[in-house]
Design a protein around this motif. Structure first.
Motif, PDB file in Angstrom:
ATOM      1  N   ASP A   9       0.739  -1.025  -0.146  1.00  0.00           N
ATOM      2  CA  ASP A   9      -0.041  -0.058  -0.055  1.00  0.00           C
ATOM      3  C   ASP A   9       0.851   1.125   0.004  1.00  0.00           C
ATOM      4  O   ASP A   9       1.994   1.140   0.260  1.00  0.00           O
ATOM      5  CB  ASP A   9      -0.909   0.010   1.102  1.00  0.00           C
ATOM      6  N   ILE A  10       0.065   2.489   0.099  1.00  0.00           N
ATOM      7  CA  ILE A  10       1.232   3.712   0.001  1.00  0.00           C
ATOM      8  C   ILE A  10       1.922   3.756   1.120  1.00  0.00           C
ATOM      9  O   ILE A  10       1.387   3.604   2.299  1.00  0.00           O
ATOM     10  CB  ILE A  10       0.161   4.768  -0.309  1.00  0.00           C
ATOM     11  N   GLY A  11       3.110   4.116   0.954  1.00  0.00           N
ATOM     12  CA  GLY A  11       4.093   4.166   2.230  1.00  0.00           C
ATOM     13  C   GLY A  11       4.916   2.789   2.117  1.00  0.00           C
ATOM     14  O   GLY A  11       5.810   2.755   2.951  1.00  0.00           O
ATOM     15  N   GLU A  58      -1.322  -9.931  -7.108  1.00  0.00           N
ATOM     16  CA  GLU A  58      -1.482 -10.327  -5.884  1.00  0.00           C
ATOM     17  C   GLU A  58      -0.658  -9.578  -4.769  1.00  0.00           C
ATOM     18  O   GLU A  58      -1.067  -9.130  -3.882  1.00  0.00           O
ATOM     19  CB  GLU A  58      -1.409 -11.870  -5.398  1.00  0.00           C
ATOM     20  N   SER A  59       0.753  -9.319  -5.450  1.00  0.00           N
ATOM     21  CA  SER A  59       1.759  -8.692  -4.597  1.00  0.00           C
ATOM     22  C   SER A  59       1.328  -7.234  -4.236  1.00  0.00           C
ATOM     23  O   SER A  59       1.550  -6.439  -3.323  1.00  0.00           O
ATOM     24  CB  SER A  59       3.071  -8.843  -5.145  1.00  0.00           C
ATOM     25  N   PHE A  60       0.793  -6.660  -5.701  1.00  0.00           N
ATOM     26  CA  PHE A  60       0.461  -5.084  -5.401  1.00  0.00           C
ATOM     27  C   PHE A  60      -1.017  -5.083  -5.011  1.00  0.00           C
ATOM     28  O   PHE A  60      -1.394  -3.797  -4.625  1.00  0.00           O
ATOM     29  CB  PHE A  60       0.544  -4.779  -6.989  1.00  0.00           C
ATOM     30  N   GLY A  61      -2.057  -6.041  -4.878  1.00  0.00           N
ATOM     31  CA  GLY A  61      -3.141  -5.997  -4.505  1.00  0.00           C
ATOM     32  C   GLY A  61      -4.054  -5.160  -5.075  1.00  0.00           C
ATOM     33  O   GLY A  61      -4.853  -4.183  -4.573  1.00  0.00           O
ATOM     34  N   PHE A  62      -4.262  -5.563  -6.394  1.00  0.00           N
ATOM     35  CA  PHE A  62      -5.407  -4.819  -7.264  1.00  0.00           C
ATOM     36  C   PHE A  62      -6.134  -5.832  -8.085  1.00  0.00           C
ATOM     37  O   PHE A  62      -5.801  -6.889  -8.299  1.00  0.00           O
ATOM     38  CB  PHE A  62      -4.669  -3.871  -8.189  1.00  0.00           C
ATOM     39  N   PRO A 119      -6.277  -1.062 -16.101  1.00  0.00           N
ATOM     40  CA  PRO A 119      -5.046  -0.932 -15.704  1.00  0.00           C
ATOM     41  C   PRO A 119      -4.823  -0.384 -14.082  1.00  0.00           C
ATOM     42  O   PRO A 119      -5.770   0.219 -13.637  1.00  0.00           O
ATOM     43  CB  PRO A 119      -4.405   0.121 -16.606  1.00  0.00           C
ATOM     44  N   PHE A 120      -3.715  -0.787 -13.657  1.00  0.00           N
ATOM     45  CA  PHE A 120      -3.379  -0.288 -12.259  1.00  0.00           C
ATOM     46  C   PHE A 120      -2.196   0.239 -12.211  1.00  0.00           C
ATOM     47  O   PHE A 120      -1.087  -0.112 -12.882  1.00  0.00           O
ATOM     48  CB  PHE A 120      -3.363  -1.670 -11.355  1.00  0.00           C
ATOM     49  N   SER A 121      -2.002   1.575 -12.077  1.00  0.00           N
ATOM     50  CA  SER A 121      -0.474   2.174 -11.610  1.00  0.00           C
ATOM     51  C   SER A 121      -0.032   2.738 -10.564  1.00  0.00           C
ATOM     52  O   SER A 121      -1.161   3.075  -9.565  1.00  0.00           O
ATOM     53  CB  SER A 121      -0.630   3.249 -12.507  1.00  0.00           C
ATOM     54  N   VAL A 122       1.251   2.503 -10.154  1.00  0.00           N
ATOM     55  CA  VAL A 122       1.677   2.930  -8.980  1.00  0.00           C
ATOM     56  C   VAL A 122       2.971   3.803  -9.095  1.00  0.00           C
ATOM     57  O   VAL A 122       3.493   3.763 -10.316  1.00  0.00           O
ATOM     58  CB  VAL A 122       2.370   1.956  -8.057  1.00  0.00           C
ATOM     59  N   GLY A 150       8.584   5.821  -5.535  1.00  0.00           N
ATOM     60  CA  GLY A 150       9.620   6.820  -5.140  1.00  0.00           C
ATOM     61  C   GLY A 150      11.155   6.376  -5.243  1.00  0.00           C
ATOM     62  O   GLY A 150      11.517   5.209  -5.198  1.00  0.00           O
ATOM     63  N   ALA A 151      12.088   7.339  -5.470  1.00  0.00           N
ATOM     64  CA  ALA A 151      13.504   6.833  -5.486  1.00  0.00           C
ATOM     65  C   ALA A 151      13.895   5.954  -4.141  1.00  0.00           C
ATOM     66  O   ALA A 151      14.670   5.222  -4.399  1.00  0.00           O
ATOM     67  CB  ALA A 151      14.466   8.424  -5.473  1.00  0.00           C
ATOM     68  N   ASN A 152      13.280   6.306  -3.224  1.00  0.00           N
ATOM     69  CA  ASN A 152      13.321   5.081  -1.735  1.00  0.00           C
ATOM     70  C   ASN A 152      12.867   3.957  -2.110  1.00  0.00           C
ATOM     71  O   ASN A 152      12.874   3.035  -1.075  1.00  0.00           O
ATOM     72  CB  ASN A 152      12.849   5.936  -0.693  1.00  0.00           C
ATOM     73  N   GLY A 153      12.291   3.584  -3.123  1.00  0.00           N
ATOM     74  CA  GLY A 153      11.512   2.319  -3.298  1.00  0.00           C
ATOM     75  C   GLY A 153      10.024   2.192  -2.713  1.00  0.00           C
ATOM     76  O   GLY A 153       9.526   1.098  -2.727  1.00  0.00           O
ATOM     77  N   LYS A 154       9.600   3.314  -2.021  1.00  0.00           N
ATOM     78  CA  LYS A 154       8.360   3.140  -1.352  1.00  0.00           C
ATOM     79  C   LYS A 154       7.182   3.735  -2.388  1.00  0.00           C
ATOM     80  O   LYS A 154       7.421   4.448  -3.151  1.00  0.00           O
ATOM     81  CB  LYS A 154       8.282   4.028  -0.161  1.00  0.00           C
ATOM     82  N   ILE A 155       5.999   2.975  -2.224  1.00  0.00           N
ATOM     83  CA  ILE A 155       4.845   3.277  -3.039  1.00  0.00           C
ATOM     84  C   ILE A 155       4.350   4.693  -2.608  1.00  0.00           C
ATOM     85  O   ILE A 155       3.960   4.807  -1.357  1.00  0.00           O
ATOM     86  CB  ILE A 155       3.929   2.330  -3.017  1.00  0.00           C
ATOM     87  N   MET A 156       4.362   5.720  -3.555  1.00  0.00           N
ATOM     88  CA  MET A 156       3.864   7.046  -3.096  1.00  0.00           C
ATOM     89  C   MET A 156       2.289   7.180  -3.615  1.00  0.00           C
ATOM     90  O   MET A 156       1.823   7.941  -3.023  1.00  0.00           O
ATOM     91  CB  MET A 156       4.651   7.992  -4.007  1.00  0.00           C
ATOM     92  N   ALA A 157       1.916   6.614  -4.595  1.00  0.00           N
ATOM     93  CA  ALA A 157       0.315   6.516  -4.932  1.00  0.00           C
ATOM     94  C   ALA A 157       0.201   5.680  -5.838  1.00  0.00           C
ATOM     95  O   ALA A 157       0.958   4.792  -6.466  1.00  0.00           O
ATOM     96  CB  ALA A 157       0.422   7.951  -6.027  1.00  0.00           C
TER      97      ALA A 157
END
Length: 160
Positions: free
Chosen positions: A21-23, A117-121, A125-128, A131-138
């Motif tokens: 999820d985000i974060g 399943e890993s991204f949970g959608f 389409p599904f987009s994420v 960020g440069a830190n590897g975390k999901i921002m949106a």
């Protein structure tokens, strides 16, 4: 008894709360690029937009030229289109379908349904945005988020 308990625990982990999820740090995913090279998400650097699609979906086909346009507009971001192969279509069929679309992002990846399943959608389409830190921002599910400008607005805020 122990085996069924382990099986149940694994089932619960894959169905409740394990999806990113985000974060959260984006899950790693593997696949082959359209040109046949091995692709690993965690090997990519910098902020990125990863869009998951199924080429049999009309909205997924509409997404590819939009991603190409965004990739040209925001050259500091990496854009990846990831086709989720549900198993019934062969890679040649996917490549033929993609070749009929005039403009696509520069990196197309073919992978399995396990990524979904890993991204949970549940919808394509599904987009994420990662960020440069590897975390999901949106996260953006469905083509309307592309049409209504939500994805581009999030990209723009990333560049400020």
């Amino acid at each position: 008894m122990l085996r069924s308990c382990i099986g149940l625990c694994l089932l619960l982990l894959t169905t409740t709360g394990i999806a990113a999820d985000i974060g959260d740090k984006a899950p790693n995913m593997f696949g082959r690029t359209y040109s046949g090279e091995i692709f690993r998400l965690h090997s990519q650097t910098g902020p990125m937009v990863v869009s998951f699609l199924w080429i049999g979906s009309a909205s997924s086909q509409q997404l590819l030229p939009d991603l190409n346009r965004l990739e040209k507009r925001y050259p500091k971001l990496n854009f990846f289109a990831v086709h989720i192969n549900a198993g019934e279509e062969r890679n040649e069929v996917v490549k033929r379908a993609i070749s009929r679309i005039k403009t696509t992002p520069s990196t197309l990846v073919l992978t399995s349904v396990m990524v979904q399943e890993s991204f949970g959608f549940s919808n394509f389409p599904f987009s994420v945005i990662i960020g440069a830190n590897g975390k999901i921002m949106a996260r953006f599910e469905g083509y309307k988020s592309i049409q209504n400008g939500s994805l581009e607005a999030a990209i723009t805020s990333l560049h400020k």
